[in-house]
Motif scaffolding. Structure first.
Motif, PDB file in Angstrom:
ATOM      1  N   GLU A  89       0.800  -1.227   0.000  1.00 22.25           N
ATOM      2  CA  GLU A  89       0.000   0.000   0.000  1.00 22.25           C
ATOM      3  C   GLU A  89       0.833   1.278   0.000  1.00 22.25           C
ATOM      4  N   TRP A  90       2.152   1.200   0.068  1.00 22.87           N
ATOM      5  CA  TRP A  90       2.947   2.383   0.400  1.00 22.87           C
ATOM      6  C   TRP A  90       4.015   2.736  -0.624  1.00 22.87           C
ATOM      7  N   SER A  91       4.115   2.008  -1.708  1.00 24.40           N
ATOM      8  CA  SER A  91       5.240   2.173  -2.639  1.00 24.40           C
ATOM      9  C   SER A  91       5.431   3.616  -3.101  1.00 24.40           C
ATOM     10  N   HIS A  92       4.331   4.332  -3.327  1.00 22.38           N
ATOM     11  CA  HIS A  92       4.432   5.682  -3.889  1.00 22.38           C
ATOM     12  C   HIS A  92       5.128   6.659  -2.957  1.00 22.38           C
ATOM     13  N   PHE A  93       5.232   6.315  -1.662  1.00 24.93           N
ATOM     14  CA  PHE A  93       5.939   7.198  -0.743  1.00 24.93           C
ATOM     15  C   PHE A  93       7.450   7.087  -0.894  1.00 24.93           C
ATOM     16  N   ALA A  94       7.892   6.253  -1.814  1.00 21.01           N
ATOM     17  CA  ALA A  94       9.317   6.204  -2.160  1.00 21.01           C
ATOM     18  C   ALA A  94       9.709   7.301  -3.139  1.00 21.01           C
ATOM     19  N   ALA A  95       8.728   7.987  -3.732  1.00 24.17           N
ATOM     20  CA  ALA A  95       9.011   8.888  -4.858  1.00 24.17           C
ATOM     21  C   ALA A  95       9.980  10.006  -4.488  1.00 24.17           C
ATOM     22  N   GLY A  96       9.808  10.614  -3.319  1.00 26.39           N
ATOM     23  CA  GLY A  96      10.673  11.728  -2.941  1.00 26.39           C
ATOM     24  C   GLY A  96      12.127  11.325  -2.797  1.00 26.39           C
ATOM     25  N   PRO A  97      12.444  10.340  -1.948  1.00 27.07           N
ATOM     26  CA  PRO A  97      13.842   9.917  -1.856  1.00 27.07           C
ATOM     27  C   PRO A  97      14.416   9.401  -3.176  1.00 27.07           C
ATOM     28  N   LEU A  98      13.610   8.690  -3.977  1.00 30.35           N
ATOM     29  CA  LEU A  98      14.105   8.222  -5.272  1.00 30.35           C
ATOM     30  C   LEU A  98      14.552   9.388  -6.147  1.00 30.35           C
ATOM     31  N   ALA A  99      13.760  10.441  -6.163  1.00 31.75           N
ATOM     32  CA  ALA A  99      14.105  11.606  -6.981  1.00 31.75           C
ATOM     33  C   ALA A  99      15.373  12.286  -6.485  1.00 31.75           C
ATOM     34  N   ARG A 100      15.703  12.088  -5.231  1.00 33.78           N
ATOM     35  CA  ARG A 100      16.941  12.643  -4.665  1.00 33.78           C
ATOM     36  C   ARG A 100      18.125  11.685  -4.831  1.00 33.78           C
ATOM     37  N   GLY A 101      17.909  10.568  -5.510  1.00 32.80           N
ATOM     38  CA  GLY A 101      18.996   9.648  -5.791  1.00 32.80           C
ATOM     39  C   GLY A 101      19.196   8.555  -4.765  1.00 32.80           C
ATOM     40  N   TRP A 102      18.200   8.334  -3.893  1.00 30.23           N
ATOM     41  CA  TRP A 102      18.303   7.310  -2.866  1.00 30.23           C
ATOM     42  C   TRP A 102      17.475   6.095  -3.240  1.00 30.23           C
ATOM     43  N   ALA A 103      17.996   4.911  -2.969  1.00 31.43           N
ATOM     44  CA  ALA A 103      17.177   3.703  -3.043  1.00 31.43           C
ATOM     45  C   ALA A 103      16.199   3.697  -1.876  1.00 31.43           C
ATOM     46  N   VAL A 104      15.100   2.976  -2.038  1.00 34.00           N
ATOM     47  CA  VAL A 104      14.097   2.872  -0.972  1.00 34.00           C
ATOM     48  C   VAL A 104      13.683   1.409  -0.830  1.00 34.00           C
ATOM     49  N   ALA A 105      13.737   0.906   0.390  1.00 33.86           N
ATOM     50  CA  ALA A 105      13.283  -0.449   0.690  1.00 33.86           C
ATOM     51  C   ALA A 105      12.038  -0.379   1.557  1.00 33.86           C
ATOM     52  N   MET A 106      11.045  -1.224   1.242  1.00 33.86           N
ATOM     53  CA  MET A 106       9.796  -1.263   2.002  1.00 33.86           C
ATOM     54  C   MET A 106       9.494  -2.704   2.394  1.00 33.86           C
ATOM     55  N   PRO A 107       9.712  -3.042   3.677  1.00 34.73           N
ATOM     56  CA  PRO A 107       9.457  -4.411   4.123  1.00 34.73           C
ATOM     57  C   PRO A 107       8.027  -4.614   4.616  1.00 34.73           C
ATOM     58  N   SER A 108       7.500  -5.801   4.396  1.00 32.36           N
ATOM     59  CA  SER A 108       6.371  -6.303   5.167  1.00 32.36           C
ATOM     60  C   SER A 108       6.929  -7.015   6.390  1.00 32.36           C
ATOM     61  N   TYR A 109       6.043  -7.373   7.315  1.00 28.26           N
ATOM     62  CA  TYR A 109       6.451  -8.106   8.504  1.00 28.26           C
ATOM     63  C   TYR A 109       5.250  -8.904   9.006  1.00 28.26           C
ATOM     64  N   LEU A 252       6.688  12.612   1.753  1.00 26.13           N
ATOM     65  CA  LEU A 252       7.618  11.625   1.208  1.00 26.13           C
ATOM     66  C   LEU A 252       7.489  11.468  -0.298  1.00 26.13           C
ATOM     67  N   LYS A 253       6.395  11.939  -0.869  1.00 26.98           N
ATOM     68  CA  LYS A 253       6.222  11.857  -2.324  1.00 26.98           C
ATOM     69  C   LYS A 253       6.902  13.012  -3.046  1.00 26.98           C
ATOM     70  N   ASP A 254       7.306  14.037  -2.321  1.00 24.64           N
ATOM     71  CA  ASP A 254       7.813  15.281  -2.914  1.00 24.64           C
ATOM     72  C   ASP A 254       9.277  15.473  -2.527  1.00 24.64           C
ATOM     73  N   PRO A 255      10.202  15.405  -3.483  1.00 23.07           N
ATOM     74  CA  PRO A 255      11.620  15.540  -3.132  1.00 23.07           C
ATOM     75  C   PRO A 255      11.984  16.900  -2.558  1.00 23.07           C
ATOM     76  N   GLU A 256      11.124  17.908  -2.781  1.00 23.49           N
ATOM     77  CA  GLU A 256      11.413  19.246  -2.279  1.00 23.49           C
ATOM     78  C   GLU A 256      10.694  19.557  -0.972  1.00 23.49           C
ATOM     79  N   SER A 257      10.010  18.594  -0.404  1.00 22.80           N
ATOM     80  CA  SER A 257       9.255  18.846   0.830  1.00 22.80           C
ATOM     81  C   SER A 257      10.183  18.993   2.029  1.00 22.80           C
ATOM     82  N   ASP A 258       9.659  19.624   3.074  1.00 22.66           N
ATOM     83  CA  ASP A 258      10.420  19.731   4.320  1.00 22.66           C
ATOM     84  C   ASP A 258      10.701  18.360   4.905  1.00 22.66           C
TER      85      ASP A 258
END
Length: 267
Positions: A89-109, A252-258
């Protein structure tokens, strides 16, 4: 108007009832699912899905890669009071860090009641160690609500996790009050586990930086939780104006957010 539980005091269930105080709360999960699926599709081969980080069926994570070599990796841990949702349910919240050049990992548990909180903590620590074996550079762990608790736990001195920074979002940092809620029939938190799994009762590990984030329009209990953790750890905290418990992660979706700026500050 959203249906709300009848007022009584003290009322722990009302204190932690988020959806009852957010207009259109029921619209958020299906919207999250749609936006998450769209991002995974858009990334194509840069989305490595369902990677096993442990032996149990829900010990799986998605790893999203930026266009170039990753500057580091952000681990996002989902919420849902430890007994709801999954990574899907959360993949799209990777968009901000991805745009800044960071990988993003999202685990289930593994969800409660099939796992105790201490077991879930161990799974997320295992996920972080797995991610560190796949992506070099600094690791930042963030998460929302129950995921904020788990993100904070990754920065605690009792664990050995290769984390440089933790940014808990609307974290459940002191578990004692949750023992009096109806959902504790599922969570099964007892006094011993509240002592060992409450980040606010534990020391921030040397060398790890932290910043606590919360929405200014959240339930008073969540504002209290965020402030308690920041005060106990001696770290900054931000109550973001205009945001409630479900919208506080939108940054988290916006690379320019605070929020994205704070997430990666100093790294």
């Amino acid at each position: 108007m959203t249906d709300r539980p009848a007022y009584s005091w003290p009322d722990p269930d009302r204190d932690y009832a988020n959806g009852a105080f957010i207009p259109g709360a029921g619209d958020y999960p299906p919207r999250w699912s749609r936006e998450a699926a769209a991002l995974r599709e858009a990334l194509g081969p840069r989305a490595e899905l369902d990677l096993a980080y442990g032996p149990s069926p829900r010990e799986r994570l998605d790893l999203f890669l930026p266009a170039g070599a990753p500057r580091g990796v952000v681990v996002f841990v989902h919420g849902g009071y430890w007994h709801l949702f999954s990574k899907a349910e959360w993949s799209h919240f990777a968009a901000g860090p991805l745009a800044r050049g960071w990988a993003v990992a999202m685990p289930s548990y593994t969800l409660a009641p099939d796992a105790r909180l201490s077991g879930i903590t161990a799974q997320i620590a295992r996920a972080c160690n797995f991610v560190a074996s796949r992506v070099g550079g600094a690791m930042v762990v963030t998460g929302h609500s129950a995921g904020g608790h788990l993100a904070a736990r990754m920065g605690c001195a009792d664990l050995s996790v290769p984390v440089a920074r933790v940014v808990p979002i609307s974290p459940l940092a002191e578990l004692g009050p949750l023992m009096a809620t109806g959902m504790n029939a599922t969570l099964k938190i007892d006094a011993a586990e509240a002592a060992t799994e409450s980040p606010a009762r534990l020391r921030l590990r040397d060398g790890v930086t932290a910043h606590v984030w919360v929405g200014a329009e959240e339930r008073p209990a969540f504002l209290w939780q965020a402030r308690v953790l920041a005060e106990e750890w001696g770290c900054p905290w931000t109550a973001e104006p205009g945001h409630h418990h479900f919208s506080v992660i939108d940054g988290l979706k916006d690379p320019e957010s605070d929020l994205c700026r704070v997430l990666l500050e100093g790294l």
